[in-house]
Design a protein around this motif. Structure first.
Motif, PDB file in Angstrom:
ATOM      1  N   UNK A  78       0.817  -1.213   0.000  1.00  0.00           N
ATOM      2  CA  UNK A  78       0.000   0.000   0.000  1.00  0.00           C
ATOM      3  C   UNK A  78       0.852   1.265   0.000  1.00  0.00           C
ATOM      4  N   UNK A  79       1.960   1.260   0.701  1.00  0.00           N
ATOM      5  CA  UNK A  79       2.779   2.470   0.846  1.00  0.00           C
ATOM      6  C   UNK A  79       3.487   2.876  -0.441  1.00  0.00           C
ATOM      7  N   UNK A  80       3.590   1.974  -1.409  1.00  0.00           N
ATOM      8  CA  UNK A  80       4.320   2.283  -2.634  1.00  0.00           C
ATOM      9  C   UNK A  80       3.539   3.201  -3.576  1.00  0.00           C
ATOM     10  N   UNK A  81       2.207   3.219  -3.467  1.00  0.00           N
ATOM     11  CA  UNK A  81       1.388   3.923  -4.455  1.00  0.00           C
ATOM     12  C   UNK A  81       0.282   4.704  -3.769  1.00  0.00           C
ATOM     13  N   UNK A  82       0.097   5.937  -4.174  1.00  0.00           N
ATOM     14  CA  UNK A  82      -1.042   6.694  -3.674  1.00  0.00           C
ATOM     15  C   UNK A  82      -2.317   5.967  -4.087  1.00  0.00           C
ATOM     16  N   UNK A  83      -3.318   5.881  -3.220  1.00  0.00           N
ATOM     17  CA  UNK A  83      -4.531   5.127  -3.579  1.00  0.00           C
ATOM     18  C   UNK A  83      -5.234   5.640  -4.832  1.00  0.00           C
ATOM     19  N   UNK A  84      -5.137   6.951  -5.124  1.00  0.00           N
ATOM     20  CA  UNK A  84      -5.758   7.458  -6.350  1.00  0.00           C
ATOM     21  C   UNK A  84      -5.051   6.899  -7.587  1.00  0.00           C
ATOM     22  N   UNK A  85      -3.727   6.779  -7.517  1.00  0.00           N
ATOM     23  CA  UNK A  85      -2.959   6.207  -8.625  1.00  0.00           C
ATOM     24  C   UNK A  85      -3.228   4.709  -8.731  1.00  0.00           C
ATOM     25  N   UNK A  86      -3.229   4.023  -7.588  1.00  0.00           N
ATOM     26  CA  UNK A  86      -3.493   2.582  -7.599  1.00  0.00           C
ATOM     27  C   UNK A  86      -4.883   2.283  -8.151  1.00  0.00           C
ATOM     28  N   UNK A  87      -5.865   3.086  -7.778  1.00  0.00           N
ATOM     29  CA  UNK A  87      -7.224   2.885  -8.286  1.00  0.00           C
ATOM     30  C   UNK A  87      -7.252   2.970  -9.799  1.00  0.00           C
ATOM     31  N   UNK A  88      -6.549   3.949 -10.356  1.00  0.00           N
ATOM     32  CA  UNK A  88      -6.515   4.113 -11.812  1.00  0.00           C
ATOM     33  C   UNK A  88      -5.747   2.967 -12.477  1.00  0.00           C
ATOM     34  N   UNK A  89      -4.634   2.564 -11.894  1.00  0.00           N
ATOM     35  CA  UNK A  89      -3.877   1.443 -12.441  1.00  0.00           C
ATOM     36  C   UNK A  89      -4.720   0.177 -12.464  1.00  0.00           C
ATOM     37  N   UNK A  90      -5.427  -0.081 -11.365  1.00  0.00           N
ATOM     38  CA  UNK A  90      -6.205  -1.311 -11.259  1.00  0.00           C
ATOM     39  C   UNK A  90      -7.317  -1.356 -12.295  1.00  0.00           C
ATOM     40  N   UNK A  91      -8.029  -0.260 -12.470  1.00  0.00           N
ATOM     41  CA  UNK A  91      -9.109  -0.222 -13.453  1.00  0.00           C
ATOM     42  C   UNK A  91      -8.549  -0.400 -14.865  1.00  0.00           C
ATOM     43  N   UNK A  92      -7.429   0.253 -15.143  1.00  0.00           N
ATOM     44  CA  UNK A  92      -6.826   0.145 -16.470  1.00  0.00           C
ATOM     45  C   UNK A  92      -6.406  -1.286 -16.772  1.00  0.00           C
ATOM     46  N   UNK A  93      -5.748  -1.927 -15.810  1.00  0.00           N
ATOM     47  CA  UNK A  93      -5.291  -3.301 -16.029  1.00  0.00           C
ATOM     48  C   UNK A  93      -6.468  -4.268 -16.080  1.00  0.00           C
ATOM     49  N   UNK A  94      -7.493  -4.009 -15.280  1.00  0.00           N
ATOM     50  CA  UNK A  94      -8.683  -4.846 -15.337  1.00  0.00           C
ATOM     51  C   UNK A  94      -9.328  -4.776 -16.725  1.00  0.00           C
ATOM     52  N   UNK A  95      -9.436  -3.571 -17.274  1.00  0.00           N
ATOM     53  CA  UNK A  95     -10.059  -3.408 -18.585  1.00  0.00           C
ATOM     54  C   UNK A  95      -9.181  -3.985 -19.690  1.00  0.00           C
ATOM     55  N   UNK A  96      -7.874  -3.710 -19.615  1.00  0.00           N
ATOM     56  CA  UNK A  96      -6.961  -4.172 -20.665  1.00  0.00           C
ATOM     57  C   UNK A  96      -6.872  -5.695 -20.708  1.00  0.00           C
ATOM     58  N   UNK A  97      -7.040  -6.339 -19.562  1.00  0.00           N
ATOM     59  CA  UNK A  97      -6.916  -7.798 -19.491  1.00  0.00           C
ATOM     60  C   UNK A  97      -8.236  -8.518 -19.701  1.00  0.00           C
ATOM     61  N   UNK A  98      -9.308  -7.783 -19.962  1.00  0.00           N
ATOM     62  CA  UNK A  98     -10.601  -8.422 -20.120  1.00  0.00           C
ATOM     63  C   UNK A  98     -11.179  -8.924 -18.819  1.00  0.00           C
ATOM     64  N   UNK A  99     -10.897  -8.207 -17.725  1.00  0.00           N
ATOM     65  CA  UNK A  99     -11.463  -8.569 -16.431  1.00  0.00           C
ATOM     66  C   UNK A  99     -10.679  -9.608 -15.667  1.00  0.00           C
ATOM     67  N   UNK A 100      -9.383  -9.729 -15.935  1.00  0.00           N
ATOM     68  CA  UNK A 100      -8.579 -10.788 -15.311  1.00  0.00           C
ATOM     69  C   UNK A 100      -7.708 -10.313 -14.152  1.00  0.00           C
ATOM     70  N   UNK A 101      -7.821  -9.066 -13.754  1.00  0.00           N
ATOM     71  CA  UNK A 101      -6.946  -8.544 -12.704  1.00  0.00           C
ATOM     72  C   UNK A 101      -7.607  -8.654 -11.337  1.00  0.00           C
ATOM     73  N   UNK A 102      -6.815  -9.051 -10.333  1.00  0.00           N
ATOM     74  CA  UNK A 102      -7.249  -9.072  -8.943  1.00  0.00           C
ATOM     75  C   UNK A 102      -6.281  -8.226  -8.125  1.00  0.00           C
ATOM     76  N   UNK A 103      -6.813  -7.452  -7.200  1.00  0.00           N
ATOM     77  CA  UNK A 103      -5.995  -6.509  -6.438  1.00  0.00           C
ATOM     78  C   UNK A 103      -5.665  -7.075  -5.062  1.00  0.00           C
ATOM     79  N   UNK A 104      -4.484  -7.658  -4.955  1.00  0.00           N
ATOM     80  CA  UNK A 104      -3.967  -8.049  -3.651  1.00  0.00           C
ATOM     81  C   UNK A 104      -3.274  -6.857  -3.015  1.00  0.00           C
ATOM     82  N   UNK A 105      -3.600  -6.559  -1.756  1.00  0.00           N
ATOM     83  CA  UNK A 105      -3.070  -5.351  -1.130  1.00  0.00           C
ATOM     84  C   UNK A 105      -2.746  -5.617   0.329  1.00  0.00           C
ATOM     85  N   UNK A 106      -1.569  -5.130   0.753  1.00  0.00           N
ATOM     86  CA  UNK A 106      -1.139  -5.300   2.140  1.00  0.00           C
ATOM     87  C   UNK A 106      -0.464  -4.051   2.665  1.00  0.00           C
ATOM     88  N   UNK A 107      -0.138  -4.077   3.954  1.00  0.00           N
ATOM     89  CA  UNK A 107       0.392  -2.901   4.635  1.00  0.00           C
ATOM     90  C   UNK A 107       1.908  -2.783   4.542  1.00  0.00           C
TER      91      UNK A 107
END
Length: 284
Positions: free
Chosen positions: A75-104
């Motif tokens: 979590x500390x590596x990426x601002x949540x606003x940036x991570x949110x955008x990355x996750x949506x982009x990768x989810x869309x680009x992969x056809x819904x194959x991305x899962x967001x594992x997140x830890x402290x």
């Protein structure tokens, strides 16, 4: 049937080696692949390590069916606003194959050494909770207020959270589709199951696979030398023994396995494991 993910730390592997393993895993019956998220390799800082989200995107572009994720993003590596955008982009680009594992964050000296944060564990967990809240807000959850990003996820992005402490289990109950139990704490499965709410159970399992024409004693000895510190989190055996082992865990409530191979996921190991373990698991 349980789900099978290849857990593949992207350490000391060329990018083309990672893609090869992903493709072999896909052809061999694995459902997904998961990477790690560090700036240097834990305990082996001198070894090459590739960045987590870039590797995930590269593998997603070169596979067709595998789900893509991490155990887990820090979590500390990426601002949540940036991570949110990355996750949506990768989810869309992969056809819904991305899962967001997140830890402290699990390596405090790494975070401090690279001037990411010097927060203690409790503060990092608080930050993780806030990040999870913000991710739902940015993705347009109806019960939140504040800025929303466009586009929202076109399909839900599953969240994976690991850990066994009371604060982490509280986050699992509140936000996770999947709860991952780390390999060394396999003996706590029954104790912790009542604490995870509606989350589904995954387990990270280190495997020393005694394949065809392999010496069982040699495989067990090598596995123990490399990963014996994992205790019950390490299992070594041939296909029949592993089918029995994983079948027992399914009966105990496990629905997904993140398989971490002691031979660093040699392609021949992945192919034989798929043919003799994944495909031979009894259907439930």
């Amino acid at each position: 049937m349980p789900e099978w993910f290849l857990f593949l730390p992207q350490i000391k592997l060329r990018v083309e080696d990672i893609v090869e393993r992903a493709r072999v895993a896909e052809a061999s019956g694995f459902d997904g692949i998961a990477f790690i998220d560090h700036l240097v390799a834990p305990g082996a800082e001198q070894l090459p390590l590739w960045e987590a989200m870039t590797v995930a995107a590269w593998v997603a572009a070169r596979t067709e069916r595998l789900r893509i994720g991490h155990l887990v993003l820090c979590d500390s590596f990426r601002h949540p606003a940036v991570l949110a955008k990355q996750a949506v982009t990768l989810q869309e680009a992969s056809g819904g194959r991305f899962e967001l594992g997140l830890g402290a964050g699990s390596v405090p000296h790494e975070l401090a050494g690279f001037e990411i944060t010097r927060e203690r564990a409790a503060a990092r967990r608080d930050r993780l909770r806030r990040s999870l809240e913000l991710l739902h807000q940015y993705w347009g959850a109806p019960d939140t207020e504040g800025p929303v990003q466009v586009p929202p996820p076109s399909t839900p992005i599953p969240i994976v959270i690991g850990g066994t402490s009371a604060p982490m289990l509280d986050l699992v109950r509140g936000y996770a589709a999947w709860w991952n139990l780390p390999a060394p704490q396999l003996n706590r499965l029954a104790e912790l199951l009542p604490e995870i709410g509606s989350a589904r159970v995954s387990i990270q399992q280190m495997v020393g696979f005694v394949g065809h024409n392999r010496d069982a004693g040699e495989v067990r000895a090598q596995s123990s030398r490399r990963f014996g510190h994992m205790g019950e989190g390490l299992v070594a055996g041939d296909a029949a023994q592993l089918v029995a082992h994983f079948g027992d865990l399914v009966e105990r409530g496990v629905e997904r396995f993140y398989v971490w191979f002691t031979d660093f996921a040699a392609p021949r190991t992945l192919a034989e494991f798929g043919a003799t373990v994944i495909r031979e698991m009894p259907r439930v």
